[in-house]
Design a protein around this motif. Structure first.
Motif, PDB file in Angstrom:
ATOM      1  N   GLU A  16       7.257   2.923  21.776  1.00 19.25           N
ATOM      2  CA  GLU A  16       6.825   2.118  22.920  1.00 19.25           C
ATOM      3  C   GLU A  16       5.348   1.762  22.867  1.00 19.25           C
ATOM      4  OE1 GLU A  16       7.948   3.372  26.764  1.00 19.25           O
ATOM      5  OE2 GLU A  16      10.078   3.599  26.288  1.00 19.25           O
ATOM      6  N   THR A  17       4.516   2.658  22.338  1.00 20.78           N
ATOM      7  CA  THR A  17       3.087   2.349  22.263  1.00 20.78           C
ATOM      8  C   THR A  17       2.837   1.135  21.382  1.00 20.78           C
ATOM      9  OG1 THR A  17       2.453   4.652  22.614  1.00 20.78           O
ATOM     10  CG2 THR A  17       0.820   3.223  21.591  1.00 20.78           C
ATOM     11  N   ALA A  18       3.488   1.103  20.225  1.00 18.11           N
ATOM     12  CA  ALA A  18       3.331  -0.034  19.319  1.00 18.11           C
ATOM     13  C   ALA A  18       3.873  -1.307  19.953  1.00 18.11           C
ATOM     14  CB  ALA A  18       4.040   0.251  17.998  1.00 18.11           C
ATOM     15  N   GLN A  19       5.015  -1.199  20.643  1.00 19.44           N
ATOM     16  CA  GLN A  19       5.597  -2.383  21.276  1.00 19.44           C
ATOM     17  C   GLN A  19       4.696  -2.916  22.381  1.00 19.44           C
ATOM     18  OE1 GLN A  19       8.714  -3.664  20.063  1.00 19.44           O
ATOM     19  NE2 GLN A  19       7.801  -5.408  21.108  1.00 19.44           N
ATOM     20  N   ASN A  20       4.104  -2.029  23.137  1.00 26.11           N
ATOM     21  CA  ASN A  20       3.165  -2.452  24.179  1.00 26.11           C
ATOM     22  C   ASN A  20       1.924  -3.101  23.574  1.00 26.11           C
ATOM     23  OD1 ASN A  20       4.740  -1.636  26.370  1.00 26.11           O
ATOM     24  ND2 ASN A  20       3.937   0.457  26.309  1.00 26.11           N
ATOM     25  N   ASN A  21       1.483  -2.574  22.432  1.00 26.21           N
ATOM     26  CA  ASN A  21       0.348  -3.190  21.741  1.00 26.21           C
ATOM     27  C   ASN A  21       0.671  -4.621  21.337  1.00 26.21           C
ATOM     28  OD1 ASN A  21      -1.218  -0.872  21.938  1.00 26.21           O
ATOM     29  ND2 ASN A  21      -0.625  -0.107  19.929  1.00 26.21           N
ATOM     30  N   LEU A  22       1.896  -4.825  20.849  1.00 29.93           N
ATOM     31  CA  LEU A  22       2.320  -6.179  20.479  1.00 29.93           C
ATOM     32  C   LEU A  22       2.330  -7.096  21.700  1.00 29.93           C
ATOM     33  CD1 LEU A  22       5.335  -5.803  17.998  1.00 29.93           C
ATOM     34  CD2 LEU A  22       2.996  -6.499  17.481  1.00 29.93           C
ATOM     35  N   ALA A  23       2.853  -6.614  22.787  1.00 35.19           N
ATOM     36  CA  ALA A  23       2.955  -7.430  23.994  1.00 35.19           C
ATOM     37  C   ALA A  23       1.579  -7.860  24.510  1.00 35.19           C
ATOM     38  CB  ALA A  23       3.706  -6.672  25.078  1.00 35.19           C
ATOM     39  N   ARG A  24       0.573  -7.038  24.273  1.00 34.26           N
ATOM     40  CA  ARG A  24      -0.789  -7.365  24.725  1.00 34.26           C
ATOM     41  C   ARG A  24      -1.567  -8.187  23.707  1.00 34.26           C
ATOM     42  NH1 ARG A  24      -0.545  -1.873  26.586  1.00 34.26           N
ATOM     43  NH2 ARG A  24      -1.471  -1.208  24.609  1.00 34.26           N
ATOM     44  N   SER A  25      -1.052  -8.301  22.500  1.00 35.55           N
ATOM     45  CA  SER A  25      -1.816  -8.913  21.422  1.00 35.55           C
ATOM     46  C   SER A  25      -1.822 -10.435  21.502  1.00 35.55           C
ATOM     47  CB  SER A  25      -1.264  -8.479  20.059  1.00 35.55           C
ATOM     48  OG  SER A  25       0.061  -8.944  19.879  1.00 35.55           O
ATOM     49  N   ARG A  26      -2.885 -10.992  20.959  1.00 34.53           N
ATOM     50  CA  ARG A  26      -3.071 -12.442  20.888  1.00 34.53           C
ATOM     51  C   ARG A  26      -3.351 -12.794  19.427  1.00 34.53           C
ATOM     52  NH1 ARG A  26      -4.035 -14.997  25.610  1.00 34.53           N
ATOM     53  NH2 ARG A  26      -5.267 -16.597  24.551  1.00 34.53           N
ATOM     54  N   VAL A  27      -2.437 -13.546  18.817  1.00 31.17           N
ATOM     55  CA  VAL A  27      -2.533 -13.871  17.399  1.00 31.17           C
ATOM     56  C   VAL A  27      -2.646 -15.387  17.235  1.00 31.17           C
ATOM     57  CG1 VAL A  27      -1.429 -13.705  15.137  1.00 31.17           C
ATOM     58  CG2 VAL A  27      -1.147 -11.850  16.806  1.00 31.17           C
ATOM     59  N   LEU A  28      -3.643 -15.823  16.477  1.00 24.99           N
ATOM     60  CA  LEU A  28      -3.819 -17.243  16.184  1.00 24.99           C
ATOM     61  C   LEU A  28      -3.298 -17.531  14.780  1.00 24.99           C
ATOM     62  CD1 LEU A  28      -5.010 -20.062  16.895  1.00 24.99           C
ATOM     63  CD2 LEU A  28      -7.148 -19.284  15.832  1.00 24.99           C
ATOM     64  N   VAL A  29      -2.411 -18.494  14.658  1.00 24.78           N
ATOM     65  CA  VAL A  29      -1.859 -18.890  13.366  1.00 24.78           C
ATOM     66  C   VAL A  29      -2.418 -20.259  12.993  1.00 24.78           C
ATOM     67  CG1 VAL A  29       0.226 -19.360  12.024  1.00 24.78           C
ATOM     68  CG2 VAL A  29       0.253 -17.588  13.799  1.00 24.78           C
ATOM     69  N   ILE A  30      -3.031 -20.330  11.820  1.00 25.11           N
ATOM     70  CA  ILE A  30      -3.579 -21.585  11.318  1.00 25.11           C
ATOM     71  C   ILE A  30      -2.517 -22.246  10.449  1.00 25.11           C
ATOM     72  CG2 ILE A  30      -5.419 -22.683  10.014  1.00 25.11           C
ATOM     73  CD1 ILE A  30      -7.066 -20.095  10.473  1.00 25.11           C
ATOM     74  N   GLY A  31      -1.974 -23.346  10.932  1.00 23.87           N
ATOM     75  CA  GLY A  31      -0.975 -24.076  10.175  1.00 23.87           C
ATOM     76  C   GLY A  31       0.446 -23.739  10.591  1.00 23.87           C
ATOM     77  N   ALA A  44       6.863 -14.007  17.449  1.00 26.03           N
ATOM     78  CA  ALA A  44       7.430 -14.120  18.792  1.00 26.03           C
ATOM     79  C   ALA A  44       8.647 -13.216  18.944  1.00 26.03           C
ATOM     80  CB  ALA A  44       7.809 -15.573  19.068  1.00 26.03           C
ATOM     81  N   ALA A  45       9.523 -13.204  17.952  1.00 23.83           N
ATOM     82  CA  ALA A  45      10.724 -12.377  18.010  1.00 23.83           C
ATOM     83  C   ALA A  45      10.395 -10.903  18.066  1.00 23.83           C
ATOM     84  CB  ALA A  45      11.619 -12.671  16.811  1.00 23.83           C
ATOM     85  N   ALA A  46       9.282 -10.506  17.437  1.00 18.04           N
ATOM     86  CA  ALA A  46       8.881  -9.097  17.430  1.00 18.04           C
ATOM     87  C   ALA A  46       8.262  -8.663  18.752  1.00 18.04           C
ATOM     88  CB  ALA A  46       7.898  -8.840  16.294  1.00 18.04           C
ATOM     89  N   GLY A  47       7.840  -9.648  19.585  1.00 21.90           N
ATOM     90  CA  GLY A  47       7.297  -9.308  20.893  1.00 21.90           C
ATOM     91  C   GLY A  47       5.814  -9.525  21.061  1.00 21.90           C
ATOM     92  N   VAL A  48       5.178 -10.285  20.157  1.00 19.37           N
ATOM     93  CA  VAL A  48       3.763 -10.612  20.332  1.00 19.37           C
ATOM     94  C   VAL A  48       3.598 -11.425  21.612  1.00 19.37           C
ATOM     95  CG1 VAL A  48       1.829 -11.941  19.394  1.00 19.37           C
ATOM     96  CG2 VAL A  48       3.206 -10.482  17.881  1.00 19.37           C
ATOM     97  N   GLY A  49       2.635 -11.054  22.439  1.00 19.96           N
ATOM     98  CA  GLY A  49       2.504 -11.671  23.758  1.00 19.96           C
ATOM     99  C   GLY A  49       2.041 -13.099  23.747  1.00 19.96           C
ATOM    100  N   THR A  50       1.034 -13.402  22.910  1.00 17.17           N
ATOM    101  CA  THR A  50       0.491 -14.753  22.838  1.00 17.17           C
ATOM    102  C   THR A  50       0.326 -15.162  21.387  1.00 17.17           C
ATOM    103  OG1 THR A  50      -0.731 -14.459  24.914  1.00 17.17           O
ATOM    104  CG2 THR A  50      -1.429 -16.262  23.477  1.00 17.17           C
TER     105      THR A  50
END
Length: 262
Positions: A16-31, A44-50
């Protein structure tokens, strides 16, 4: 916790700690091309928040054999629009920030400052160097990967914790020596393999698990199915990057050349 993540939560080194970290994370993808079109829906499927996506290109018919987030009916439309629609279908909880621009020295630092992690899925050296330098200045990790013909490679650039992109590539190759997908083609399997590695590294860093692919570059040969790994270290005399420059000049472009599309 959402049942959709139950198989991740069951992992010994996740939870759950790792999953919560993903939910709070913000990842920028170039391209939103070959690498990005696999990385974006996977994050997105893994649960990244933004997930931010910067790309000013349009979908072309020749993209579809490797850029699976786009559909035939998307040809001619903006890639960022296609991405938003597909992610909404897949993971409504993920916020997608569509940035219909090119990454340039003028906007990079402002954009990067709003994210925890950057994925560089671009296909040109000016953008590679720009992304690496902007990530170093803002102090965030950069996961990068690319493919051309049957070959692909990926690594993590994070000078705050180890080696950076410039330690592996102190100078860019001569402009005329760089293979391009338009002229030399690209094997879709190589794109998918390296995009999966990039995705894994991004998820590990965002979830704060495992060991990142730092000080190592993984290379894949689609013709033989072989993986090789090369180690590299932070240069002892590496000067810190404190400002961005015109990377077109660094990479052999002329000032009159338009900034390459990510």
């Amino acid at each position: 916790m959402d049942q959709r993540f139950s198989r991740q939560l069951a992992l010994t080194h996740f939870g759950e700690t790792a999953q919560n970290n993903l939910a709070r994370s913000r990842v920028l993808v170039i391209g939103a091309g070959g690498v990005g079109s696999t990385v974006i829906p996977s994050l997105a499927a893994a649960g990244v928040g933004t997930v931010g996506v910067i790309d000013d290109d349009r979908v072309e018919l020749s993209n579809l054999h490797r850029q699976h987030i786009h559909r035939l009916l998307d040809v001619g439309h903006k890639k960022v629009v296609s991405v938003v629609e597909r992610v909404a279908d897949l993971s409504p909880a993920t916020q997608v920030v569509a940035i219909d621009e090119k990454l340039t020295p003028e906007n990079a630092l402002t954009l990067f400052a709003d994210y925890d992690l950057v994925v560089d899925g671009s296909d040109n050296y000016p953008t590679h160097y720009l992304a690496a330098d902007a990530a170093e200045i803002t102090g965030i990790p950069l996961v990068w990967g690319w493919a051309c013909q049957f070959h692909a490679e990926a690594s993590v650039s994070w000078p705050a914790r180890g080696a950076g992109f410039r330690d592996l590539f102190p100078t860019p190759p001569a402009l005329g020596s760089v293979d391009t997908n338009v002229l030399h083609g690209i094997f879709p399997g190589a794109v998918l393999v390296i995009a999966s590695i990039v995705t894994s590294e991004a998820i590990k860093i965002a979830a704060q698990i495992g060991t990142p692919l730092l000080n190592r570059v993984t290379r894949y040969d689609g013709l033989t199915g072989e993986f090789t790994e090369k180690r590299y270290e932070r240069a002892a005399d590496a000067a810190p990057i404190t400002a961005l420059s015109d990377y077109r000049h660094l990479c052999g472009y002329t000032p009159a050349d338009e900034w390459p599309t990510s």
